[in-house]
Design a protein around this motif. Structure first.
Motif, PDB file in Angstrom:
ATOM      1  N   GLN A 170       0.440   5.153  -3.758  1.00  0.00           N
ATOM      2  CA  GLN A 170      -0.385   5.632  -2.543  1.00  0.00           C
ATOM      3  C   GLN A 170      -1.191   6.793  -2.741  1.00  0.00           C
ATOM      4  OE1 GLN A 170       3.635   6.709  -0.954  1.00  0.00           O
ATOM      5  NE2 GLN A 170       4.017   4.724  -0.079  1.00  0.00           N
ATOM      6  N   ASN A 197       0.797  -1.813  -8.415  1.00  0.00           N
ATOM      7  CA  ASN A 197       0.984  -3.334  -8.577  1.00  0.00           C
ATOM      8  C   ASN A 197      -0.044  -4.132  -8.344  1.00  0.00           C
ATOM      9  OD1 ASN A 197       1.030  -4.438  -6.076  1.00  0.00           O
ATOM     10  ND2 ASN A 197       2.686  -2.773  -5.518  1.00  0.00           N
TER      11      ASN A 197
ATOM     12  N   LEU B 326      -6.870  -3.767   6.541  1.00  0.00           N
ATOM     13  CA  LEU B 326      -7.608  -4.407   5.596  1.00  0.00           C
ATOM     14  C   LEU B 326      -7.156  -5.928   5.106  1.00  0.00           C
ATOM     15  CD1 LEU B 326     -10.430  -3.264   4.346  1.00  0.00           C
ATOM     16  CD2 LEU B 326      -9.405  -4.151   2.348  1.00  0.00           C
ATOM     17  N   ASP B 327      -5.787  -5.968   5.299  1.00  0.00           N
ATOM     18  CA  ASP B 327      -5.135  -7.354   5.054  1.00  0.00           C
ATOM     19  C   ASP B 327      -5.966  -8.336   5.700  1.00  0.00           C
ATOM     20  OD1 ASP B 327      -1.487  -5.989   5.663  1.00  0.00           O
ATOM     21  OD2 ASP B 327      -3.247  -5.770   3.826  1.00  0.00           O
ATOM     22  N   THR B 341       1.346  -4.466   7.413  1.00  0.00           N
ATOM     23  CA  THR B 341       2.316  -3.782   6.677  1.00  0.00           C
ATOM     24  C   THR B 341       2.034  -2.492   5.681  1.00  0.00           C
ATOM     25  OG1 THR B 341       2.522  -6.147   6.107  1.00  0.00           O
ATOM     26  CG2 THR B 341       4.190  -4.587   5.212  1.00  0.00           C
ATOM     27  N   PRO B 342       2.872  -1.515   5.937  1.00  0.00           N
ATOM     28  CA  PRO B 342       2.258  -0.490   5.228  1.00  0.00           C
ATOM     29  C   PRO B 342       2.579  -0.658   3.617  1.00  0.00           C
ATOM     30  CG  PRO B 342       3.899  -0.062   6.673  1.00  0.00           C
ATOM     31  CD  PRO B 342       3.859  -1.202   6.737  1.00  0.00           C
ATOM     32  N   VAL B 343       1.586  -0.084   2.987  1.00  0.00           N
ATOM     33  CA  VAL B 343       1.661  -0.203   1.480  1.00  0.00           C
ATOM     34  C   VAL B 343       3.023  -0.085   1.116  1.00  0.00           C
ATOM     35  CG1 VAL B 343       0.610   0.122  -0.834  1.00  0.00           C
ATOM     36  CG2 VAL B 343      -0.901   0.132   1.315  1.00  0.00           C
ATOM     37  N   ILE B 344       3.574   0.957   1.485  1.00  0.00           N
ATOM     38  CA  ILE B 344       4.817   1.453   0.666  1.00  0.00           C
ATOM     39  C   ILE B 344       5.969   0.284   0.766  1.00  0.00           C
ATOM     40  CG2 ILE B 344       5.633   2.442   3.127  1.00  0.00           C
ATOM     41  CD1 ILE B 344       6.943   4.454   1.739  1.00  0.00           C
ATOM     42  N   GLN B 346       5.318  -3.022   0.726  1.00  0.00           N
ATOM     43  CA  GLN B 346       4.797  -3.917  -0.154  1.00  0.00           C
ATOM     44  C   GLN B 346       5.273  -3.618  -1.506  1.00  0.00           C
ATOM     45  OE1 GLN B 346       0.700  -5.055   0.046  1.00  0.00           O
ATOM     46  NE2 GLN B 346       1.191  -6.223   2.164  1.00  0.00           N
ATOM     47  N   GLU B 347       4.915  -2.198  -1.839  1.00  0.00           N
ATOM     48  CA  GLU B 347       5.522  -1.976  -3.249  1.00  0.00           C
ATOM     49  C   GLU B 347       6.755  -2.145  -3.613  1.00  0.00           C
ATOM     50  OE1 GLU B 347       1.993   1.112  -4.670  1.00  0.00           O
ATOM     51  OE2 GLU B 347       3.811   1.900  -3.986  1.00  0.00           O
ATOM     52  N   ASN B 350       7.595  -5.897  -4.198  1.00  0.00           N
ATOM     53  CA  ASN B 350       6.887  -6.485  -5.103  1.00  0.00           C
ATOM     54  C   ASN B 350       7.809  -5.620  -6.644  1.00  0.00           C
ATOM     55  OD1 ASN B 350       5.513  -7.908  -3.480  1.00  0.00           O
ATOM     56  ND2 ASN B 350       3.649  -6.965  -4.026  1.00  0.00           N
TER      57      ASN B 350
END
Ligand SMILES: Nc1ncnc2c1ncn2[C@@H]1O[C@H](COP(=O)(O)OP(=O)(O)OP(=O)(O)O)[C@@H](O)[C@H]1O
Ligand SMILES: [Mg+2]
Lengths: 273, 351
Positions: A170, A197, B326-327, B341-344, B346-347, B350
């Protein structure tokens, strides 16, 4: 030194946004940069690659004015900016990110972006008290833009979080977003995808292509050749502090010096095209 | 008026005055990251100049001092504040331009010591070790105030000044200027790469803070009518640091709480307690120890202070979102869920 001839995307006459000539820098005897000479073509994505310790970050530090070179010259457009202070270089429209993220930790994510615009009327003591309407209007416009950028970069929901509380990935995104908020002409990215990632790598790649589409010139330090392959128009190889070669990645793959210095294992590992 | 009320209003005065001093140090240290270890020197310059501009010409007063313009309040106070600003310009030019935070702090301690020695020993300046006294009490003759009624009057006046200065300070800290100062505090190198002329902002912050220091000092000499080197031992700077660290760096309300806890309750209140039998003056020593211990305890257990710096939430939010994430536009690998979806998330998904 084996200079690969420029082909295709980068003809010799193409306009450069940034040019450096024979930049040199040593730290107490350690020669970090021994002769960096290259052009960064206007409106393209250029990769700066090379082994660890090749001097890539040092070059970025010099270009952004955070370090003074021992000798050599650098130019933004037609302006000679050799050894200018960093805030003056920034005002010419050059922004950068850091290999190890340097977020403004005590500020919120949104504030990190709001700091970025140059010459804000609200940064002057007199305006705060005597032109409050102007200050407020400008602040509102900046906030709107910042929120849109945060939305684009998937950081909108974190807007009121202190930046120091973000995860490593982030923070990388925040740094790019902060750079973008400043509306730069040139953006230097020092390993924007390190430590994030795979899904996020693709997203960041998308963002960078978007910036190019908006007309920005980008120079990015990158170790991941798949990324370079996919998004970069032009490549500069730095080895032991000097420019080893420049050109397209496909051309560099045919260059023995480059293969020896850097690409060898990567080429052997990945299927040839 | 009973003696007790006299004491109470003295405490109230120091509460308001140290609130002003704390605001000044806070913009320098809490907002901009300048470790001004010479802060009390700026307070002293403000006090001396306020006094010396309101005193009449030195000839015949039995004191030696410069200025002696016989100016009325608050003109003299204003000049006291500006004199502290002048010192700030001087200090900034010799120290701020080139030095990193830690070196700067050391240089500022030296500045404080030099200033102390010069003012203490060079008598023609501000009467040397005796300091200035018999400074006219503002409005005392106009309002026919007695020594007793002057104290509550001036405590209230200081409250009004503090309120005004608090309003000004919160305007500044809330503004884009305040934000840029905090950016410099967090990382001046980054601020510079964002196009901020760091020195200019540090100087601005020094000037604002020094003005507060000077006015705070000026009010002290107006309240007591005198000021001498025992009032501003270089270590006094750390009392002001204690106020802002205990109260909460970067929060104006916290500063008032800090002033109440440290300055009023710990420094001044014990002076009014009866002596411990057989040990005159012991309380004052214990006092210093208590402030020191309190500071350590705070830094250890609650470094953000009693009232921490608050998160400045945005007053605006986006009217329409999700369509522009941007998705949808990611060129390399578009994620299949088109929502924002917030990146947080997704991270974590994954990783
Ligand atoms: N501030 C510094 N002080 C001393 N030496 C330094 C400093 N910065 C870099 N160096 C040295 O300069 C050389 C080049 O470092 P630099 O960080 O520029 O490499 P790099 O190409 O960015 O490497 P990497 O891919 O690992 O990030 C290294 O040998 C490094 O030790
Ligand atoms: Mg590097």
């Amino acid at each position: 030194m084996a200079e690969t001839t420029n082909g295709g995307a980068t003809s010799p006459e193409s306009v450069f946004a940034l040019r450096c000539q024979e930049l040199k820098k040593s730290f107490q005897g350690v020669m970090a940069v021994t002769g960096a000479t290259f052009d960064v073509p206007q409106g393209m994505i250029t990769a700066l690659i090379g082994p660890n310790g090749a001097g890539k970050t040092t070059v970025v530090n010099i270009l952004s004015g955070m370090m003074k070179s021992d000798s050599g010259h650098m130019q933004i457009g037609s302006t000679d900016v050799t050894n200018w202070e960093s805030f003056k270089i920034a005002r010419l429209g050059l922004m950068r990110t850091f290999q190890l993220s340097r977020e403004l930790g005590g500020l919120t994510v949104l504030e990190n972006l709001l700091v970025a615009p140059q010459h804000q009327s609200g940064e002057s003591l007199l305006n705060i008290f005597f032109r409050p309407v102007l200050v407020k209007r400008e602040e509102r416009e900046n906030t709107e833009r910042a929120l849109e950028i945060l939305n684009t970069y998937g950081l909108y929901d974190l807007r009121d979080t202190r930046a120091r509380e973000l995860s490593g990935g982030q923070k990388k995104l925040l740094e790019i977003a902060r750079g973008v908020m400043a509306s730069p002409k040139i953006l230097l990215l020092d390993e924007p995808m390190a430590g994030v990632n795979p899904a996020l790598i693709d997203r960041i790649g998308g963002y960078i292509l978007d910036l190019k589409a908006q007309g920005m010139t980008i120079l990015m330090v990158e170790h991941n050749l798949n990324v370079v392959e996919k998004i970069c128009d032009h490549v500069i190889v730095l080895a032991e502090g000097r420019t080893l070669a420049t050109g397209r990645l496909s051309e560099l793959r045919a260059n023995q010096d480059v293969v020896q210095a850097y690409l060898g294992e990567v080429i052997n590992a990945s299927p040839t095209r | 008026m009973s003696a007790m009320w006299y004491y109470v209003f003295t405490l109230v005065f120091f509460l308001f005055d140290y609130f002003i001093l704390a605001m000044g140090l806070n913009i320098q240290y809490g907002e901009t990251g300048i470790l001004n270890f010479a802060y009390i020197g700026f307070v002293a310059v403000g006090a001396y100049v306020t006094g010396a501009t309101s005193l009449p010409n030195a000839a015949g007063t039995g004191q030696q001092y410069i200025l002696g313009w016989g100016l009325p309040f608050p003109l003299n106070l204003l000049l006291g504040g500006l004199a502290a600003c002048l010192l700030a310009v001087f200090v900034a030019l010799i120290a701020l331009r080139r030095l990193r935070t830690d070196y700067l702090a050391v240089v500022l301690i030296s500045v404080s010591l030099v200033l102390y020695d010069v003012i203490n020993n060079y008598v023609p300046l501000f009467n040397g070790a005796d300091g200035l006294y018999n400074v006219p009490e503002p409005f005392a003759s106009v309002l026919k105030l007695t020594t007793n009624s002057f104290v509550p009057f001036f405590a209230a006046l200081t409250g009004v000044v503090a309120l005004l200065m608090w309003w000004v300070m919160s305007r500044i800290t809330k503004s884009p200027l305040g934000r840029t100062l905090r950016a410099i505090r967090d990382d001046d190198g980054v601020a510079a790469t964002l196009g901020k002329g760091v020195f200019r902002y540090q100087l601005t912050s020094m000037l604002i803070g020094s003005f507060y220091a000077g006015v705070g000092g000026g009010l002290i000499i107006q309240f007591g009518g005198s000021f001498n080197p025992t009032a501003w031992l270089p270590a006094e700077t750390f009392v002001v640091f204690a106020v802002i660290l205990v109260g909460g760096v970067g929060n104006n309300v916290g500063l008032l709480v800090g002033a109440l806890l440290v300055e009023t309750l710990l420094i001044h209140l014990p002076a009014f307690l009866p002596d411990i039998p057989g040990h005159p003056g012991l309380i004052e020593y214990i006092d210093t120890i208590v402030v020191g211990v309190l500071l350590m305890v705070m830094l250890w257990f609650r470094p953000q202070g009693v009232v921490p710096e608050r998160v400045r939430r945005s007053p605006f939010s986006l009217a329409t979102r999700s369509s522009k994430t941007l998705d949808d536009r990611a060129i390399i690998v578009p994620t299949n869920d088109g929502e924002s979806t917030p990146v947080i998330q997704q991270e974590t998904a994954n990783g």
